[in-house]
Design an enzyme around this catalytic site. Structure first.
Site, PDB file in Angstrom:
ATOM      1  N   ASP A  25      32.853  41.531  38.267  1.00 17.19           N
ATOM      2  CA  ASP A  25      33.987  41.794  37.602  1.00 17.19           C
ATOM      3  C   ASP A  25      34.988  40.862  38.286  1.00 17.19           C
ATOM      4  OD1 ASP A  25      35.964  42.582  36.148  1.00 17.19           O
ATOM      5  OD2 ASP A  25      35.881  44.717  36.724  1.00 17.19           O
ATOM      6  N   LYS A  88      43.593  34.420  37.072  1.00 19.14           N
ATOM      7  CA  LYS A  88      42.803  34.436  35.729  1.00 19.14           C
ATOM      8  C   LYS A  88      43.581  34.204  34.303  1.00 19.14           C
ATOM      9  CE  LYS A  88      39.608  37.924  33.637  1.00 19.14           C
ATOM     10  NZ  LYS A  88      39.109  39.269  33.984  1.00 19.14           N
ATOM     11  N   GLU A 185      33.635  41.944  29.165  1.00 21.11           N
ATOM     12  CA  GLU A 185      33.920  43.271  29.985  1.00 21.11           C
ATOM     13  C   GLU A 185      33.443  44.619  29.148  1.00 21.11           C
ATOM     14  OE1 GLU A 185      37.905  42.238  31.288  1.00 21.11           O
ATOM     15  OE2 GLU A 185      37.041  40.691  32.341  1.00 21.11           O
ATOM     16  N   ASP A 207      40.102  48.927  27.354  1.00 22.13           N
ATOM     17  CA  ASP A 207      40.066  48.384  28.681  1.00 22.13           C
ATOM     18  C   ASP A 207      41.405  47.859  29.050  1.00 22.13           C
ATOM     19  OD1 ASP A 207      39.960  46.899  30.839  1.00 22.13           O
ATOM     20  OD2 ASP A 207      38.181  45.547  30.406  1.00 22.13           O
TER      21      ASP A 207
END
Lengths: 616, 107
Positions: A25, A88, A185, A207
């Protein structure tokens, strides 16, 4: 050659049976790696016992390796300019995209295609920074699994477009990882929950991570996962909650946020974050003399929470479902520990969300399970996984418009074709411009690739038939083919998204990583020597235990014990590879006689009680 | 078509069978996996199956199924000690290449 042992019927182990695979992850705030150990997915710990590695890299002036994780995070306040956090957000993005979401505390450089970061160690592309994080996860995984990784599954937000996915793959390649697959994800979270519990039905995955918010609607049935729709906001996460609270703290101190130094801002953000985390367990906390209650925090962040809820509502609408159709809600991401988020989700769906699995780990655990299946470790077959295309893909047509070929949320892998024709009489070539996005105008969509189809036979306008096929593979990567139907001429493009990192550039970066190859290799040799030493110790111990009393004098036994202690000592102190090998050699020397005697003894045992004739 | 084993292998098989308390012999097989294409399997055999070929060597039965037979023809099974380790080894004339670890082979 390996020596084989007898197995029970049907139980023969396949060679190299357990291929090491891991799920990663790669998060905005934190990253982690997990693997399936004895059929149970488990997040892997570092030497300090921590699971999460802060996704922070700090570069220094010397050629030393960059700091990654907690060490880099600790140095962030001192050296904000060379400490890259939340990289990211930069993946596959250009400068304008990034600045829209707010400038980070480090210096950005506009590079063709993808933004980069100016550091004392030179200009670093987000791909390189991500590779540094991945490398540290790789080291952790290989150290705790005791071998090389066959392959990994890396998770990405469902919202990632092709450029961002390709950038993630390139980072993995640079880190020396073989990517089995990129996985959304929320889909990974569904795997973790779905397979563990055999749950069936429609699920929503909410999420809320450090830097991204994803919501997905999935249908789980008999082991098949289908993503019905995805939505969210790739620039909304726990960081924004910290910022909201930090701004409020500054205003309570009668100070204007914009007039604070970078250092002071960072300090307030750190305080805000600690306060936010404490509010998950307490009703009120004191920060720098200011009391923050849960209610105040809820008020300050209400607009952020309501953004997530409207995205959730939209995703349900995209899936053509109503709230009653949802059988359960899965919470993912550390930020879902916030009571404000849990309350909002529970009241929107009218049911308590699932929280059994640690929300920080659930994505990595699901990815680990899939990686395990993909390398062939899982005994009871593969499961099929259906993903969706996050944004529509299309072609530019006359007038700067976009003709969508693959609609948003189409189930992957997918292949769609559409026929186009020539615009002018005698037109012999056609330029194809591949775009991604939901808007109608070319300028509002993201340009992915351009290519040309040449050699169309001259015909009147509208007579030629050119079939354009869009294909997206299971990784979410796109290839486009144009084919003139009468002659069969073909032009093709692999997208290879337009962030400007060519194969050549990736190759150059790979070349650069060779400078690190030496230290990697040394580490590898040490680990191999340690494994050998451990094996030798075990074998010697077993032999001494079995025949020691019979075949060894007390003095010899002491010698062997001393040599064994020396090897054990070298292992424990992480001694250099030569010392480990020397200790092993010494142990081999002192046991040479013993081994010969054991051999003789077993032959004697075999021959005893027989008369001479039967032997000769 | 023949498969044999050395005396030391036979002795070890007998000993293992009697320790286990049941079984008609030893089954040798070749499976398609591993890094060089094929892998050996050695298992206790509780029954003789219809397509098995049975070889008797030093008083011990070796069973080989029809699919594995072509790959194992002429093989001698040996039982050896290497250092402090001991185990079975295939002396297979069909094997042309082995992977470094010797767990799998190619023909």
């Amino acid at each position: 050659m390996a020596l084989l042992q007898i197995a029970e019927p049907g139980q023969s182990a396949a060679p190299h049976q357990h291929r090491l695979a891991a799920g990663i992850d790669l998060g905005t705030t934190n990253s982690l790696v997990a693997s399936v150990l004895s059929a149970v997915p488990k997040a892997l710990q570092g030497e300090d016992g921590s699971i999460l590695i802060p996704s922070v890299v700090q570069y220094g002036t010397d050629d030393a390796e960059p700091l990654v994780g907690a060490a880099a995070l600790a140095g962030q306040t001192q050296d904000a300019l060379n400490t890259i956090a939340s990289v990211k957000r930069l993946m596959g993005r250009n400068l304008a995209d990034v600045l829209k979401a707010g400038a980070p505390s480090y210096e950005l450089v506009d590079q063709p295609g993808m933004v980069a970061v100016q550091t004392v160690a030179g200009i670093k592309s987000p791909v390189e920074v991500s590779a540094d994080i991945l490398r540290s996860l790789k080291t952790r995984a290989e150290a705790s699994l005791g071998g090389d990784l066959t392959g990994v599954v890396i998770t990405v937000p469902a919202y990632f477009d092709d450029a961002q996915r390709q950038a993630t793959k390139d980072a993995a390649r640079l880190a020396g990882l073989h990517v089995l697959r990129l996985l959304n994800e929320p889909t990974a979270a569904a795997i973790a929950y779905g397979l563990d519990k055999g749950a069936e039905g429609v699920y929503a995955v909410y999420d809320l991570g450090g830097g991204t918010f994803d919501v997905s609607v999935l249908r789980l049935s008999r082991g098949v996962f289908e993503v019905l729709s995805t939505g969210g906001d790739s620039a909304l996460g726990g960081d924004d909650f910290d910022r909201a609270l930090a701004h409020w703290l500054a205003s309570q101190q009668q100070r204007a946020w914009n007039l604070l130094s970078a250092h002071e801002q960072q300090h307030l953000l750190t305080c805000a974050r600690a306060a936010k985390e404490a509010l998950s367990s307490f009703d009120a906390v004191d920060v720098a003399g200011i009391t923050v209650t849960g209610e105040v925090f809820a008020d300050l962040t209400a607009h952020l929470i309501s953004k997530t809820i409207s995205a959730t509502r939209r995703a349900l609408k995209d899936a053509q479902l109503s709230i009653e159709d949802v059988d359960g809600v899965v919470l993912v991401g550390g930020s879902t520990r916030m009571p404000v988020a849990r309350r909002a989700v529970a009241s929107f769906f009218g049911k308590e969300p699932l929280t059994d699995i640690n929300p920080d780990e659930v994505v990595a655990l699901g990815a680990a399970m899939q990686a395990n299946a993909l390398v062939g470790n899982s005994a009871n077959g593969e499961w099929l996984l259906l993903d969706v295309c996050p944004l529509s893909l299309g072609l530019e047509t006359m007038g700067g418009l976009v003709e969508k070929i693959i609609p948003r949320n189409a189930t992957l892998p997918v292949s769609r074709a559409q026929d186009f024709t020539t615009f002018k009489d005698g037109q012999t070539a056609m330029s194809l411009h591949v775009l991604q996005g939901e808007r109608e105008g070319v300028k509002d969509c993201r340009s992915l690739a351009r290519f040309e189809l040449r050699g169309i036979p001259p015909m009147v306008a509208g007579a030629a038939r050119i079939r354009v096929t869009f294909q997206i593979d299971a990784d979410g990567l796109l290839s486009v083919t144009a084919r003139e139907q009468s002659t069969g001429i073909v032009a093709h493009v692999e997208v290879k998204p337009s962030y400007g990192l060519s194969d050549q550039e990736v190759a150059t970066m790979l070349q650069d990583s060779v400078t690190r190859a030496k230290s990697d290799m040394a580490l590898r040799m040490l680990r191999e020597a340690q494994v050998d030493a451990r094996r030798l110790l075990d074998a010697t111990e077993a032999a001494v235990h079995e025949d020691g009393t019979e075949l060894l004098s007390p003095a010899e036994r002491l010698h062997i014990q001393e040599a064994m202690n020396l090897v054990a000592d070298k292992l424990e102190t992480e001694a250099p590879v030569d010392d480990v090998k020397a200790a092993c050699n010494a142990l081999n020397m002192v046991t040479a006689n013993f081994a010969a005697r054991r051999m003789d003894a077993s032959i004697r045992k075999a021959l005893s009680g027989r008369v001479l004739e039967s032997i000769t | 078509m023949t498969v044999t084993m050395t005396e030391s292998a036979a002795r070890h098989v007998q000993r293992s069978l009697s320790k286990r308390g049941k079984g008609v012999g030893l089954r040798l097989a070749v499976k398609t996996s591993g890094c060089s294409g094929f892998a050996y399997a050695i298992e206790f055999a509780d029954d003789v199956l219809p397509d098995d070929q049975v070889f008797e060597s030093h008083g011990t039965q070796l069973l080989v199924d029809a699919r594995s037979m072509p790959f194992l023809d002429g093989t001698q099974l040996d039982f050896v000690r290497e250092g402090l380790n001991e185990g079975f080894k295939f002396n297979n004339p069909n094997s042309k290449a082995e992977c470094g670890c010797g767990e799998s082979f190619a023909v």
